[in-house]
Design an enzyme around this catalytic site. Structure first.
Site, PDB file in Angstrom:
ATOM      1  N   ASP A   1       0.827  -1.203   0.000  1.00 13.38           N
ATOM      2  CA  ASP A   1       0.000   0.000   0.000  1.00 13.38           C
ATOM      3  C   ASP A   1       0.866   1.259   0.000  1.00 13.38           C
ATOM      4  OD1 ASP A   1      -2.656   1.474   0.551  1.00 13.38           O
ATOM      5  OD2 ASP A   1      -1.442   2.071   2.275  1.00 13.38           O
TER       6      ASP A   1
ATOM      7  N   GLU B   1      -2.203  -5.524  -3.367  1.00 11.96           N
ATOM      8  CA  GLU B   1      -1.207  -4.738  -2.627  1.00 11.96           C
ATOM      9  C   GLU B   1      -0.166  -5.654  -1.988  1.00 11.96           C
ATOM     10  OE1 GLU B   1      -3.703  -0.748  -1.324  1.00 11.96           O
ATOM     11  OE2 GLU B   1      -3.686  -2.472   0.026  1.00 11.96           O
TER      12      GLU B   1
END
Length: 234
Positions: free
Chosen positions: A42, A114
């Protein structure tokens, strides 16, 4: 889809199969799962996409760049990319998640993508992860929407009222019903000194406010351009 096929699709061959397996393991499986890799991915995703936007949109201000980045790193966009890789077919899920179709859920798919990016970073270094990220988002970066179209209804309503020299709108929660896991909020949006108002219902207060603001914008004759929707293509 096989692990080998996935690596071909994402454009990266793992040196450590264990990292790939961890990236594909949801927390519902217990033990070593992809949550920490998701955290890492992320952060990298936001930095790489932010840098790419800074370079390719030199005339956009911070607000426009932030809206564009949010549209690219949002859950629906990430899930669309994951579906293009057929990532869901390889996810390791606990029994309850499997039974409820977790491999198709946007939140699980976006988290896994992610995590995959974080795993690539650990396995091959930052440059490898950056290259993959830019490759995955290349088509979207070339077809960016008008940043103005990405403004949410509450922001648009506030800016329109300020442009007219009018007071900011008010939002009132009229009702909050239902059990904790399935709440429904009814919100009214009003204008100072103007009888026009709008009411809307949603599963969160924020979303109810956004819907009420959109309805009031329609009453005022302010056109809201639709936000581009993710079609699930890679």
């Amino acid at each position: 889809m096989t692990p080998a096929g996935l690596q071909t699709a994402i454009g990266y061959q793992f040196q450590s199969p264990a990292l790939l397996e961890q990236a594909l393991t949801h927390r519902s499986c217990g033990g070593s799962n992809n949550e920490r890799l998701e955290f890492l991915g992320d952060g990298l995703l936001n930095a790489v996409i932010g840098s790419a936007l800074y370079a390719c949109r030199p005339r956009d201000d911070e607000g426009a760049l932030s809206r564009l980045r949010a549209s690219l790193v949002r859950e629906a966009t990430l899930a669309g990319i994951a579906r293009g890789f057929e990532l869901g077919s390889l996810l390791r899920l606990g029994e309850s998640e499997r039974k409820t179709g977790g491999h198709r859920r946007d939140s699980i798919l976006s988290d896994a993508l992610e995590a995959l990016l974080g795993a690539i970073w650990l396995d091959g270094g930052f440059e490898a992860a950056q290259r993959c990220c830019l490759d995955w988002f290349a088509a979207r970066l070339q077809a960016l929407p008008d940043p103005e179209s990405l403004k949410d209804p509450k922001t648009r309503l506030q800016e329109w009222l300020q442009g007219q020299g009018l007071a900011l709108p008010g939002y009132q929660v009229l009702a909050a019903d239902g059990p904790p896991h399935r709440r429904r909020f009814t919100v009214r949006c009003t204008l100072a000194g103007d009888p026009r108002h709008a009411e809307a219902e949603a599963g969160s207060r924020r979303e109810a406010e956004q819907r009420a603001a959109r309805l009031l914008l329609e009453q005022l004759g302010v056109v809201m351009r639709p936000v581009p929707q993710e079609n699930g293509d890679a």
